[in-house]
Enzyme design. Sequence first.
Site, PDB file in Angstrom:
ATOM      1  N   SER A 117      15.909  -8.923 -86.522  1.00 44.17           N
ATOM      2  CA  SER A 117      15.898  -7.966 -85.418  1.00 44.17           C
ATOM      3  C   SER A 117      17.066  -7.000 -85.594  1.00 44.17           C
ATOM      4  O   SER A 117      18.227  -7.398 -85.538  1.00 44.17           O
ATOM      5  CB  SER A 117      16.010  -8.692 -84.067  1.00 44.17           C
ATOM      6  OG  SER A 117      14.936  -9.588 -83.902  1.00 44.17           O
ATOM      7  N   HIS A 122      19.558   6.648 -90.349  1.00 42.23           N
ATOM      8  CA  HIS A 122      20.205   7.354 -91.452  1.00 42.23           C
ATOM      9  C   HIS A 122      19.833   8.835 -91.320  1.00 42.23           C
ATOM     10  O   HIS A 122      18.691   9.168 -91.009  1.00 42.23           O
ATOM     11  CB  HIS A 122      19.741   6.832 -92.812  1.00 42.23           C
ATOM     12  CG  HIS A 122      19.931   5.359 -92.981  1.00 42.23           C
ATOM     13  ND1 HIS A 122      21.149   4.787 -93.287  1.00 42.23           N
ATOM     14  CD2 HIS A 122      19.061   4.329 -92.870  1.00 42.23           C
ATOM     15  CE1 HIS A 122      21.016   3.485 -93.372  1.00 42.23           C
ATOM     16  NE2 HIS A 122      19.759   3.179 -93.115  1.00 42.23           N
ATOM     17  N   CYS A 145      11.479  -9.310 -83.549  1.00 37.69           N
ATOM     18  CA  CYS A 145      10.623 -10.480 -83.664  1.00 37.69           C
ATOM     19  C   CYS A 145      10.512 -11.110 -82.284  1.00 37.69           C
ATOM     20  O   CYS A 145      11.443 -11.083 -81.492  1.00 37.69           O
ATOM     21  CB  CYS A 145      11.161 -11.478 -84.690  1.00 37.69           C
ATOM     22  SG  CYS A 145      12.796 -12.116 -84.332  1.00 37.69           S
TER      23      CYS A 145
END
Length: 267
Positions: A117, A122, A145
Amino acid sequence: MEKKLTLYGFNNLTKTLSFNIYDVCYAKSEREQRDYIAYIDEQYNSERLTKILCDVTDKIGAQVLNISKQDYDPQGASVNILIAEEKLSPENIDESCNQGKYHIEQGNFVHAHLDKSHVTVHTFPEYHPDNSISTFRVDIDVSTCGEISPLNTLDYLIGSFDSDIITIDYRVRGFTRDVEGKKFYIDHDITSIQDYIDDSTLKKYDAIDVNVYQSNIFHTKMLIKEIELQNYLFNKDVYELPPKQRLEITNSLRKEMIEIFSGMNIY
């Protein structure tokens, strides 16, 4: 699933949202191009990106465990956040995690922490000296998850950036079991990523889907419909330009967007 599943043990499904946007700008001179990159680097530095990702974490109901962030030379930034789907008590959190309370000494680098998780971003500002068009790309990945899904953060993410071209991928992996042992490979209904984007936002874009339902893979691409030229000129007023030049710039911007949207060199 219309009803909430009663599961045996933990929900093992992994849900990953990859969100990629391009912002396009017309900056003619070399100085304007450098100034545009500097402006983008300032506007979307790691500090602001961290705020955006923390907001995303809050919107999906998760808890920040650790933040790593870095601004790069000559340009660009990255942020990685380790998250937990459920609230953890302080004694259960690893001592190495800063829980969002970080302090970076001058000159030190911070390494990324990734897990099942996590949220990452970026940035990639770029320009070419022979081309008057500069672009700014942002890649955001949200991986969870368990029960929570990152899909409900899309409107916030789109609104956080000047989004001319948007590419979104969503995939559900693994399986989970109900109390009778039956396997479920997805725990919510979805026919298109567009179902999770506000109608007022969708009206601004041309959008197409490429979905692989049997593999729980969903893909949506969006291209801005209208180009209001003033929004694409860096440090210049549209009325300083003669009508013919305005049309030429608008056409060059549209061609650039179509190529990025198509993922191929067309013109």
